[in-house]
Design an enzyme around this catalytic site. Structure first.
Site, PDB file in Angstrom:
ATOM      1  N   LYS A 127      37.206  57.245  39.900  1.00  0.00           N
ATOM      2  CA  LYS A 127      37.015  55.945  40.820  1.00  0.00           C
ATOM      3  C   LYS A 127      38.149  55.580  41.828  1.00  0.00           C
ATOM      4  O   LYS A 127      37.692  55.654  42.913  1.00  0.00           O
ATOM      5  CB  LYS A 127      36.269  54.936  40.242  1.00  0.00           C
ATOM      6  CG  LYS A 127      36.296  53.551  41.112  1.00  0.00           C
ATOM      7  CD  LYS A 127      35.569  52.398  39.979  1.00  0.00           C
ATOM      8  CE  LYS A 127      36.730  51.579  39.426  1.00  0.00           C
ATOM      9  NZ  LYS A 127      37.477  50.641  40.101  1.00  0.00           N
ATOM     10  N   ASN A 128      39.302  55.453  40.950  1.00  0.00           N
ATOM     11  CA  ASN A 128      40.233  54.802  41.784  1.00  0.00           C
ATOM     12  C   ASN A 128      41.068  55.726  42.794  1.00  0.00           C
ATOM     13  O   ASN A 128      41.780  55.345  43.446  1.00  0.00           O
ATOM     14  CB  ASN A 128      41.203  54.236  40.992  1.00  0.00           C
ATOM     15  CG  ASN A 128      40.720  52.714  40.287  1.00  0.00           C
ATOM     16  OD1 ASN A 128      39.513  52.483  40.912  1.00  0.00           O
ATOM     17  ND2 ASN A 128      41.067  52.047  39.534  1.00  0.00           N
TER      18      ASN A 128
ATOM     19  N   CYS B 212      39.757  37.228  42.021  1.00  0.00           N
ATOM     20  CA  CYS B 212      38.493  37.769  41.275  1.00  0.00           C
ATOM     21  C   CYS B 212      38.702  37.192  39.940  1.00  0.00           C
ATOM     22  O   CYS B 212      39.994  36.803  39.538  1.00  0.00           O
ATOM     23  CB  CYS B 212      38.307  39.353  41.526  1.00  0.00           C
ATOM     24  SG  CYS B 212      39.457  40.257  40.745  1.00  0.00           S
TER      25      CYS B 212
ATOM     26  N   ARG C  40      30.206  49.497  37.640  1.00  0.00           N
ATOM     27  CA  ARG C  40      31.264  49.691  38.665  1.00  0.00           C
ATOM     28  C   ARG C  40      32.110  50.785  38.395  1.00  0.00           C
ATOM     29  O   ARG C  40      32.473  51.503  39.387  1.00  0.00           O
ATOM     30  CB  ARG C  40      32.088  48.477  39.121  1.00  0.00           C
ATOM     31  CG  ARG C  40      31.048  47.179  39.361  1.00  0.00           C
ATOM     32  CD  ARG C  40      32.070  46.254  39.965  1.00  0.00           C
ATOM     33  NE  ARG C  40      33.429  46.625  40.514  1.00  0.00           N
ATOM     34  CZ  ARG C  40      34.437  46.334  40.017  1.00  0.00           C
ATOM     35  NH1 ARG C  40      34.682  45.312  39.576  1.00  0.00           N
ATOM     36  NH2 ARG C  40      35.671  46.765  40.912  1.00  0.00           N
TER      37      ARG C  40
ATOM     38  N   ARG D  17      36.280  44.723  46.123  1.00  0.00           N
ATOM     39  CA  ARG D  17      37.744  44.348  46.800  1.00  0.00           C
ATOM     40  C   ARG D  17      38.267  45.685  47.531  1.00  0.00           C
ATOM     41  O   ARG D  17      39.042  45.708  48.561  1.00  0.00           O
ATOM     42  CB  ARG D  17      38.504  43.818  45.672  1.00  0.00           C
ATOM     43  CG  ARG D  17      38.412  42.539  45.345  1.00  0.00           C
ATOM     44  CD  ARG D  17      39.348  42.114  44.255  1.00  0.00           C
ATOM     45  NE  ARG D  17      40.724  42.314  44.869  1.00  0.00           N
ATOM     46  CZ  ARG D  17      41.288  41.503  45.591  1.00  0.00           C
ATOM     47  NH1 ARG D  17      40.697  40.437  45.947  1.00  0.00           N
ATOM     48  NH2 ARG D  17      42.461  41.785  46.009  1.00  0.00           N
TER      49      ARG D  17
ATOM     50  N   ASP E 249      44.713  48.986  33.595  1.00  0.00           N
ATOM     51  CA  ASP E 249      43.293  49.341  33.313  1.00  0.00           C
ATOM     52  C   ASP E 249      43.057  49.796  31.718  1.00  0.00           C
ATOM     53  O   ASP E 249      41.652  49.969  31.425  1.00  0.00           O
ATOM     54  CB  ASP E 249      42.772  50.448  34.086  1.00  0.00           C
ATOM     55  CG  ASP E 249      42.952  49.717  35.771  1.00  0.00           C
ATOM     56  OD1 ASP E 249      42.868  48.672  36.035  1.00  0.00           O
ATOM     57  OD2 ASP E 249      42.791  50.687  36.588  1.00  0.00           O
TER      58      ASP E 249
ATOM     59  N   ARG F 217      44.864  38.180  43.233  1.00  0.00           N
ATOM     60  CA  ARG F 217      44.923  39.536  43.901  1.00  0.00           C
ATOM     61  C   ARG F 217      45.187  39.434  45.471  1.00  0.00           C
ATOM     62  O   ARG F 217      44.142  39.923  46.346  1.00  0.00           O
ATOM     63  CB  ARG F 217      43.594  40.307  43.721  1.00  0.00           C
ATOM     64  CG  ARG F 217      43.547  40.509  42.161  1.00  0.00           C
ATOM     65  CD  ARG F 217      42.541  41.452  41.717  1.00  0.00           C
ATOM     66  NE  ARG F 217      42.683  43.036  42.097  1.00  0.00           N
ATOM     67  CZ  ARG F 217      41.749  43.790  41.932  1.00  0.00           C
ATOM     68  NH1 ARG F 217      40.550  43.386  41.299  1.00  0.00           N
ATOM     69  NH2 ARG F 217      42.214  44.936  42.108  1.00  0.00           N
TER      70      ARG F 217
HETATM   71  N1  EPU Z   1      49.659  42.209  44.979  1.00  0.00           N
HETATM   72  C1  EPU Z   1      50.255  41.441  46.085  1.00  0.00           C
HETATM   73  N2  EPU Z   1      50.081  41.238  47.194  1.00  0.00           N
HETATM   74  C2  EPU Z   1      49.505  42.418  47.581  1.00  0.00           C
HETATM   75  C3  EPU Z   1      49.181  43.453  46.833  1.00  0.00           C
HETATM   76  C4  EPU Z   1      49.011  43.208  45.498  1.00  0.00           C
HETATM   77  O1  EPU Z   1      50.991  40.277  45.301  1.00  0.00           O
HETATM   78  O2  EPU Z   1      49.263  42.465  48.889  1.00  0.00           O
HETATM   79  C5  EPU Z   1      49.794  42.205  43.354  1.00  0.00           C
HETATM   80  C6  EPU Z   1      48.450  42.037  42.807  1.00  0.00           C
HETATM   81  O3  EPU Z   1      48.068  40.624  42.683  1.00  0.00           O
HETATM   82  C7  EPU Z   1      48.659  42.333  41.464  1.00  0.00           C
HETATM   83  C8  EPU Z   1      49.758  43.456  41.693  1.00  0.00           C
HETATM   84  O4  EPU Z   1      50.316  43.222  42.995  1.00  0.00           O
HETATM   85  O5  EPU Z   1      49.463  41.438  40.603  1.00  0.00           O
HETATM   86  C9  EPU Z   1      49.190  44.779  41.404  1.00  0.00           C
HETATM   87  O6  EPU Z   1      47.922  45.229  42.376  1.00  0.00           O
HETATM   88  P1  EPU Z   1      47.539  46.712  43.268  1.00  0.00           P
HETATM   89  O7  EPU Z   1      47.554  46.138  44.747  1.00  0.00           O
HETATM   90  O8  EPU Z   1      48.552  47.549  42.501  1.00  0.00           O
HETATM   91  O9  EPU Z   1      46.427  46.627  42.575  1.00  0.00           O
HETATM   92  P2  EPU Z   1      44.908  46.895  43.510  1.00  0.00           P
HETATM   93  O10 EPU Z   1      45.290  48.136  44.337  1.00  0.00           O
HETATM   94  O11 EPU Z   1      44.297  45.976  43.955  1.00  0.00           O
HETATM   95  C10 EPU Z   1      44.352  49.212  41.773  1.00  0.00           C
HETATM   96  C11 EPU Z   1      43.177  49.444  41.065  1.00  0.00           C
HETATM   97  C12 EPU Z   1      42.851  48.515  40.022  1.00  0.00           C
HETATM   98  C13 EPU Z   1      44.092  48.612  39.171  1.00  0.00           C
HETATM   99  C14 EPU Z   1      45.339  48.234  39.920  1.00  0.00           C
HETATM  100  C15 EPU Z   1      46.754  48.394  39.096  1.00  0.00           C
HETATM  101  C16 EPU Z   1      41.574  50.461  42.808  1.00  0.00           C
HETATM  102  C17 EPU Z   1      40.379  50.591  43.417  1.00  0.00           C
HETATM  103  N3  EPU Z   1      41.903  49.498  41.824  1.00  0.00           N
HETATM  104  O12 EPU Z   1      43.992  47.738  42.226  1.00  0.00           O
HETATM  105  O13 EPU Z   1      41.699  49.067  39.192  1.00  0.00           O
HETATM  106  O14 EPU Z   1      43.960  47.757  38.092  1.00  0.00           O
HETATM  107  O15 EPU Z   1      45.527  49.061  41.075  1.00  0.00           O
HETATM  108  O16 EPU Z   1      46.747  49.599  38.791  1.00  0.00           O
HETATM  109  O17 EPU Z   1      42.376  51.463  42.710  1.00  0.00           O
HETATM  110  C18 EPU Z   1      39.937  48.624  37.721  1.00  0.00           C
HETATM  111  O18 EPU Z   1      39.805  49.988  38.018  1.00  0.00           O
HETATM  112  O19 EPU Z   1      39.374  48.225  36.641  1.00  0.00           O
HETATM  113  C19 EPU Z   1      40.832  48.208  38.467  1.00  0.00           C
HETATM  114  C20 EPU Z   1      40.938  46.529  38.595  1.00  0.00           C
END
Ligand code: EPU
Length: 420
Positions: free
Chosen positions: A22-23, A117, A399, A93, A307, A122
């Site tokens: 998915k990711n 969320c 999801r 998101r 995850d 986030r």
């Molecule tokens: N963060 C910031 N500012 C930003 C972006 C991120 O402070 O602009 C912080 C976030 O709040 C968090 C940390 O950085 O504390 C890491 O967030 P990241 O951006 O890496 O996560 P994401 O891209 O929103 C993806 C996966 C998540 C997974 C995380 C971490 C997808 C669609 N989602 O989220 O997957 O937990 O990376 O590996 O790829 C899931 O599949 O259940 C899921 C939540």
């Protein structure tokens, strides 16, 4: 609303084929907005988030269709809308991933600002900073991120303050069509980023450094379509392996290169499982033993994935000994612990750490899923509990897990989906 009813006490035993990730699929689908011509994506899982991304791409004017073999055909040549509306972004998101591609291709984008969320606030500040560094003018108006770069994006040298998977993905997609070379530092190194870069490269992008913390992208004037097969879902695979270990059973997952699992298999071995790996398969066998408690600290890749944290919390709830599970990536991702306590788990929360005293057994209870991975952990808890566990709000699980009840049934679990 659907629920899952699990009657625990059966050791899992059998073989499953890993689904596509998915990711990895979500950013790759967003990246098709950059391409001229048709993109054929293979191994796209059948999930609610994938359906949402397809709806979003169609709303932007793309022509999308799903083939019977799990593939997806996307053509974005006619896509000229640049707004990702609130109604879609609020349900997923990852819709934010269209921001970089829309801006790079059309010179403007309007994406509804994703709120917080269940697992944390986030923010998307780093996505915005990276695009601003490439020359975009960005403002927030009426709940939307409005981005403009009428003369195109410019290559830049940008360092992320903290490692972000989505921020890295948005930036690398945007930089692929920028004028000049972009160097992105302190980027995420997750295998899903490597998969996205390989897809972009297959479309003609010039990128080096995937899998390290520096990406160098030489912008090109256009990208073309093509055919690409998405990587297997390491979190889905990890979830079934943990379910095998927790129930004292044996599960083999096929169609996966075991090296992408990294520390997940190390932790299963620490829990006492025998983990065997071969060419495109991995097997976890517990041989009826009770797992040993195993400490976890989540970190960006190559550290332990956030995850997989909830699933290991479920394993520790029935393990021998005491474990400390510390969540460092998201600020509110221990919600499953409260529901597991209703099943007899002994868990104390101290700040971002769950201290778990493993119990010989759990008891079935009605519980509620709060997010995707928490739902999966409650299913695992239900599989090891005595009696019946009813898990409500399982739209979260849909999801990210394709046909979870069918898969678990094929491994010998007593699990049913009920409506209403
Ligand atoms: N963060 C910031 N500012 C930003 C972006 C991120 O402070 O602009 C912080 C976030 O709040 C968090 C940390 O950085 O504390 C890491 O967030 P990241 O951006 O890496 O996560 P994401 O891209 O929103 C993806 C996966 C998540 C997974 C995380 C971490 C997808 C669609 N989602 O989220 O997957 O937990 O990376 O590996 O790829 C899931 O599949 O259940 C899921 C939540």
């Amino acid at each position: 609303m659907d629920s899952l009813i699990v009657r625990g006490g059966h050791r899992l035993d059998g073989t499953l084929r890993a689904s596509g990730s998915k990711n990895a699929a979500l950013p790759i689908m967003a990246a098709t907005l950059l391409a001229q011509g048709v993109c054929r994506l293979e191994r796209i899982p059948v999930l609610r988030d994938i359906a949402t991304m397809l709806t979003l791409l169609s709303s932007l004017g793309a022509t999308v269709s799903r083939a019977a073999d799990g593939g997806v055909r996307i053509e974005c040549d006619q896509a000229c809308e640049v707004t990702a509306p609130y109604d879609l972004v609020k349900t997923m998101r990852a819709s934010i991933l269209v921001l970089g591609p829309l801006l790079a291709r059309h010179g403007k984008a309007a994406v509804s600002f994703p709120g917080g969320c269940a697992i944390g606030s986030r923010p998307v500040d780093l996505h915005i900073q990276a695009l601003e560094a490439m020359g975009a003018a960005i403002s927030i108006e009426g709940g939307y991120i409005l981005a403009e770069a009428p003369d195109g994006l410019l290559g830049t040298d940008f360092t992320f303050d903290i490692t972000t998977v989505g921020g890295t993905e948005n930036a690398v997609m945007a930089a692929s069509l920028a004028n000049g070379t972009t160097v992105l530092r302190n980027v995420a190194r997750e295998p899903e980023i490597v998969d996205l870069v390989q897809f972009l490269r297959s479309m003609g992008a010039e990128i080096t450094g995937e899998g390290t913390d520096i990406l160098t992208i030489r912008g090109v004037p256009c990208l073309t379509g093509g055919t690409y097969s998405v990587m297997p879902d390491r979190i889905e695979v990890g979830t079934y392996l943990v379910a095998a270990a927790a129930t004292g059973g044996r599960v083999r997952m096929t169609d996966i290169d075991p090296s992408v699992l990294g520390v997940i298999t190390d932790k299963l071995r620490s829990a006492g499982a025998s983990v065997r790996e071969g060419d495109q398969w991995v097997e976890c066998e517990m041989d009826g033993k009770r797992p040993q408690a195993v400490d976890i600290m989540t970190e960006p890749f190559p550290g332990f994935p956030t995850d997989m944290q909830a699933q290991f919390t479920a394993l520790n709830a029935v393990a021998q000994g005491e474990a400390r599970v510390t969540e460092t990536v998201f600020e509110n991702r221990l919600m499953q612990a409260h529901e597991m306590r209703r099943m007899g788990a002994h868990i104390v929360i101290e700040g971002n750490t769950a201290i778990i005293s493993g119990q010989p057994s759990l008891q079935g209870a009605p519980v509620m899923a709060s997010d995707l991975r928490a739902s999966a952990s409650l299913v695992i808890a239900g599989l090891v509990a005595s009696g019946e566990t009813r898990i409500d709000r399982i739209y979260h699980i849909d999801r990210g897990y394709e046909n979870i009840e069918g898969n678990l049934q094929s491994l010998g679990a007593d699990i049913q989906r009920v409506s209403g």
